[in-house]
Design an enzyme around this catalytic site. Structure first.
Site, PDB file in Angstrom:
ATOM      1  N   SER A 158       0.848  -1.203   0.000  1.00  0.00           N
ATOM      2  CA  SER A 158       0.000   0.000   0.000  1.00  0.00           C
ATOM      3  C   SER A 158       0.882   1.251   0.000  1.00  0.00           C
ATOM      4  CB  SER A 158      -0.963  -0.084   1.185  1.00  0.00           C
ATOM      5  OG  SER A 158      -1.962   0.893   1.075  1.00  0.00           O
ATOM      6  N   HIS A 200      -4.153  -0.760  -4.360  1.00  0.00           N
ATOM      7  CA  HIS A 200      -5.610  -0.961  -4.234  1.00  0.00           C
ATOM      8  C   HIS A 200      -6.242  -0.607  -5.589  1.00  0.00           C
ATOM      9  CE1 HIS A 200      -5.212  -1.095   0.211  1.00  0.00           C
ATOM     10  NE2 HIS A 200      -4.412  -0.047   0.082  1.00  0.00           N
ATOM     11  N   GLU A 227      -5.222  -5.307  -4.787  1.00  0.00           N
ATOM     12  CA  GLU A 227      -5.088  -5.827  -3.422  1.00  0.00           C
ATOM     13  C   GLU A 227      -4.735  -7.318  -3.449  1.00  0.00           C
ATOM     14  OE1 GLU A 227      -8.681  -4.789  -1.325  1.00  0.00           O
ATOM     15  OE2 GLU A 227      -8.200  -2.637  -1.403  1.00  0.00           O
TER      16      GLU A 227
END
Lengths: 315, 315
Positions: A158, A200, A227
């Site tokens: 992330s 994401h 993800e």
């Protein structure tokens, strides 16, 4: 020269801009460094394929692993989550490293811990917090040396993935269509020189914001990672996609756009942007082609070359 | 030959497969036909740019307009909405045409009304309902003649836009990534021969489902139209984007994919897909290039040629 001596040499070299050549001369690479850019929400309960691979690439159960929680707003919780899963996967020597202030990132003890690590995993959180602490620090230079010289495996999930590249997506509003003011770019760690990572990716419908970034920087390869999916880059050699989603490469180097003239809030014209969708399981050799592995088609190969190209070591 | 005679000739020609050549010989085109494919949710309250343009392309306030509500589950409400806005925009001769059963679509009176129209607007709803009634009907053939021979302007919004192409996206689940079973294709009206249209495009994040369709039919140009946005195609000549969003063209003709071998639920590999994002305000001449209008770059021009290419008249 034994390992401790080699690290001493590296640590001594951390100050100057000529680090790269000297360090390379002093310490021939033991192995190629791997970058593992994870799109967030990697599985920690079931097959844990991505984290398992991170341990393996770092050298296995005895590898010295650091979990860098600088991006996190709750570093204790972030560490606790990773401690549990790494230990469950058999890692024997995993430790947290958290830094809250830029001064801590210049502490020689921190530098030593980074140079001692076989694998460093950057947690999620906010990439601006991460870079606010690490920017132009000895710790950031040590990450470069660990990766480029020692072949340390560097993973980031992330925010930790976003920060791996030199140009980093710092702020990006959800955008339906690309427009000039949709994103702000900032400086990241620079372990990837010619790409810009978003994460994401399909889950949060981020193609428009990645395109907005590429309208400003069409020389960079856009990399959108889903993800529970990781892009594994073996420096100078190969690219592989792991996990359960896909990696979207966006190559805008041939693009024609009106970004310079367009109203900052208006949808942009972007012509001739190339997409490559690589689902988990994809693997390509980019140089030293293995005849058993299918060669990428030319347009993809040109994109992959941007990914595996080693950037400069930032001193 | 006056207009009534010309229509009589057309009506007489509606049965046979040789309609195209004969009709062309009998009735030279008065003007180029326009297709106005609208991505749904077109503005009816403020500038009403798209519907205003539809009236203009049909010939202005005196044009005979038909609102075809076949796709709608509530045709009376659909008609009432369009009646109000078309009349507010000054249209003097606007009428509804609703058909619920295939038999109605073979009624000669229906054929006459279609052949009499200067503009026909296909409402939203469900493209499968629309084609369930119109498939292989005299009314569908009359739409072709009206468009190709008389130069009638044909607009369609949402489901009405999806049905304009020969291959139609019939069912498509929301998909995060393209996969083989994400969509079902079916036969549409065929007024666009070499494209496949999706609508509510960026608002409903439909790139993955359009890519899923193109994985199966890479010979077709993918056309994603945003809400309150229209793609205006002047047959054989030019392309323009109207409204407030953008049109995304997806050209997968160079693509390499694993769709034939992939698990039907697994993310697809799709390499070398080209995107062209055309915001509202974009206009390109494709043939008979006007030197005052910027020429499209070659990759875009090749895509636009698929859009303006007149398909066969389906008899």
């Amino acid at each position: 020269m034994n390992r401790r001596q080699s690290l001493g040499t590296l640590a001594a070299l951390l100050g100057g801009p000529t680090v790269a050549a000297s360090a390379r001369a002093a310490t021939p690479p033991r192995r190629y460094g791997h970058l593992l850019a994870v799109g967030g929400a990697e599985d920690r309960e079931r097959d844990r394929l991505i984290l398992r691979r991170f341990i393996e690439l770092s050298g296995g159960p005895q590898a010295r692993l650091l979990v860098l929680t600088v991006a996190s707003s709750d570093p204790a919780a972030s560490w606790e989550g990773y401690r549990r899963v790494f230990e469950a996967l058999g890692a024997q020597r995993v430790e947290p490293l958290d830094l809250r202030e830029p001064a801590q990132a210049n502490d020689p003890a921190v530098v030593d811990r980074i140079l001692d690590a076989d694998g460093i995993y950057l947690s999620g959180g906010d990439q601006r917090r991460l870079m606010g602490v690490l920017w132009e620090s000895a710790a950031a230079r040590a990450l470069h040396l660990a990766f480029h010289v020692r072949g340390c495996c560097i993973g980031g999930t992330s925010a930790g993935a976003a920060a791996l590249s030199r140009q980093m997506l710092a702020i990006g509003e959800p955008a339906l269509r690309p427009y000039r003011d949709a994103v702000s770019l900032d400086i990241g760690l620079g372990l990837l020189a010619s790409a810009i990572i978003d994460q994401h990716f399909n889950e949060r419908h981020r193609l428009a914001r990645l395109l907005s970034a590429l309208a400003l920087r069409p020389d960079l390869l856009g990399v959108g990672i889903d993800e529970d999916t990781a892009l594994l880059i073996e420096r100078g050699r190969s690219v592989e996609v792991l996990g359960n989603g896909a990696v979207t490469l966006v190559d805008a180097r041939q693009m024609r756009t009106n970004v310079r003239e367009a109203d900052p809030e208006q949808p942009l014209q972007m012509l001739d942007v190339r997409l490559h969708l690589l689902p988990a399981g994809t693997r390509y050799e980019v140089v030293d082609l293995d005849p058993r592995v299918p060669a990428p088609p030319p347009a993809l190969r040109q994109a992959l070359e941007l990914l595996v190209r080693p950037g400069p070591i930032r001193g």
